[in-house]
Scaffold this motif. Structure first.
Motif, PDB file in Angstrom:
ATOM      1  N   THR A  78       7.172  -5.632  13.552  1.00 25.62           N
ATOM      2  CA  THR A  78       8.397  -5.799  12.763  1.00 25.62           C
ATOM      3  C   THR A  78       8.064  -5.942  11.287  1.00 25.62           C
ATOM      4  OG1 THR A  78       9.497  -6.843  14.636  1.00 25.62           O
ATOM      5  CG2 THR A  78      10.466  -7.213  12.469  1.00 25.62           C
ATOM      6  N   ALA A  79       7.037  -6.735  10.975  1.00 28.02           N
ATOM      7  CA  ALA A  79       6.638  -6.921   9.578  1.00 28.02           C
ATOM      8  C   ALA A  79       6.156  -5.602   8.970  1.00 28.02           C
ATOM      9  CB  ALA A  79       5.537  -7.973   9.470  1.00 28.02           C
ATOM     10  N   SER A  80       5.424  -4.812   9.729  1.00 23.28           N
ATOM     11  CA  SER A  80       4.940  -3.519   9.220  1.00 23.28           C
ATOM     12  C   SER A  80       6.087  -2.543   8.998  1.00 23.28           C
ATOM     13  CB  SER A  80       3.928  -2.912  10.192  1.00 23.28           C
ATOM     14  OG  SER A  80       2.780  -3.704  10.251  1.00 23.28           O
ATOM     15  N   LYS A 126       0.496 -11.736   2.778  1.00 26.24           N
ATOM     16  CA  LYS A 126       1.280 -12.342   3.861  1.00 26.24           C
ATOM     17  C   LYS A 126       0.689 -12.010   5.231  1.00 26.24           C
ATOM     18  CE  LYS A 126       5.749 -12.105   1.536  1.00 26.24           C
ATOM     19  NZ  LYS A 126       7.057 -11.408   1.567  1.00 26.24           N
ATOM     20  N   GLN A 127       0.301 -10.759   5.412  1.00 20.73           N
ATOM     21  CA  GLN A 127      -0.256 -10.361   6.704  1.00 20.73           C
ATOM     22  C   GLN A 127      -1.604 -11.036   6.958  1.00 20.73           C
ATOM     23  OE1 GLN A 127       2.625  -9.350   8.208  1.00 20.73           O
ATOM     24  NE2 GLN A 127       1.112  -8.288   9.444  1.00 20.73           N
ATOM     25  N   PHE A 128      -2.417 -11.180   5.926  1.00 24.67           N
ATOM     26  CA  PHE A 128      -3.697 -11.870   6.091  1.00 24.67           C
ATOM     27  C   PHE A 128      -3.468 -13.318   6.523  1.00 24.67           C
ATOM     28  CE2 PHE A 128      -7.250 -14.391   4.464  1.00 24.67           C
ATOM     29  CZ  PHE A 128      -8.292 -13.790   5.153  1.00 24.67           C
ATOM     30  N   TYR A 133      -2.173 -13.217  10.138  1.00 26.82           N
ATOM     31  CA  TYR A 133      -3.252 -12.936  11.092  1.00 26.82           C
ATOM     32  C   TYR A 133      -4.175 -14.143  11.254  1.00 26.82           C
ATOM     33  CZ  TYR A 133      -2.038  -7.944  10.902  1.00 26.82           C
ATOM     34  OH  TYR A 133      -1.391  -6.739  10.984  1.00 26.82           O
ATOM     35  N   THR A 134      -4.453 -14.838  10.161  1.00 24.87           N
ATOM     36  CA  THR A 134      -5.299 -16.028  10.230  1.00 24.87           C
ATOM     37  C   THR A 134      -4.646 -17.108  11.094  1.00 24.87           C
ATOM     38  OG1 THR A 134      -6.200 -15.539   8.039  1.00 24.87           O
ATOM     39  CG2 THR A 134      -6.486 -17.771   8.854  1.00 24.87           C
ATOM     40  N   ALA A 135      -3.355 -17.335  10.867  1.00 24.93           N
ATOM     41  CA  ALA A 135      -2.630 -18.344  11.654  1.00 24.93           C
ATOM     42  C   ALA A 135      -2.556 -17.926  13.127  1.00 24.93           C
ATOM     43  CB  ALA A 135      -1.230 -18.555  11.086  1.00 24.93           C
ATOM     44  N   GLN A 136      -2.337 -16.651  13.377  1.00 23.97           N
ATOM     45  CA  GLN A 136      -2.266 -16.166  14.750  1.00 23.97           C
ATOM     46  C   GLN A 136      -3.621 -16.290  15.450  1.00 23.97           C
ATOM     47  OE1 GLN A 136      -0.727 -12.205  14.191  1.00 23.97           O
ATOM     48  NE2 GLN A 136       1.412 -12.908  14.188  1.00 23.97           N
ATOM     49  N   ALA A 137      -4.678 -15.963  14.754  1.00 18.74           N
ATOM     50  CA  ALA A 137      -6.016 -16.093  15.340  1.00 18.74           C
ATOM     51  C   ALA A 137      -6.320 -17.555  15.672  1.00 18.74           C
ATOM     52  CB  ALA A 137      -7.071 -15.539  14.392  1.00 18.74           C
TER      53      ALA A 137
END
Length: 144
Positions: free
Chosen positions: A77-79, A105-107, A110-114
């Motif tokens: 969705t973000a992409s 924002k994506q970095f 992704y960091t939070a998701q990881a």
């Protein structure tokens, strides 16, 4: 009629086992029965432990898969939102700013998701290890 020269036709001579041999054999049979009973109990306990581990891992892998799908949906969705915003850009500077902002924002995402996936993975492994710990504590007492 029995033939004295034929060993198979001779009458059977009663054979008596000495008392010591009988006691030794009975002790061996008794020990074998005790060992079998202990083995059976341990096997049944370990079977239930293995079932509990697999049940826990199954639930954990389902939660992990659901989280991955959630992240995939959010990232897609973000992409798509980024691509739509990129079509509305009027200048190269604005495009660069939008690109930089989206990348940052994506970095962070992704960091939070990881981090969240790592925590979930640790939780799943920890929960799967609990039945093993409980089973081991029955057999092995901790040193004082």
């Amino acid at each position: 009629m029995t033939n004295p020269s034929d060993p198979f036709s001779a009458s059977i001579i009663p054979f008596e086992v000495p008392e010591q041999m009988r006691a030794f054999a009975e002790k061996g049979v008794s020990q074998a029965r005790d060992s079998y009973a202990k083995f059976k109990d341990a096997a049944e306990t370990h079977n239930s432990t293995v079932e509990a581990v697999f049940t826990s891992l199954s639930k954990g892998s389902s939660a992990y898969s659901a989280k991955l799908l959630e992240f995939f949906k959010a990232n897609t969705t973000a992409s798509l939102d980024f691509a739509q915003e990129l079509f509305g850009v009027k200048s190269p500077a604005e495009a660069a700013e939008l690109w930089t902002s989206h990348t940052r924002k994506q970095f962070e995402t992704y960091t939070a998701q990881a981090k969240e996936l790592a925590e979930l993975g640790q939780k799943v492994v920890s929960e799967a290890a609990e039945p093993i710990k409980a089973s081991a504590s029955k057999f092995y007492k901790p040193a004082a």
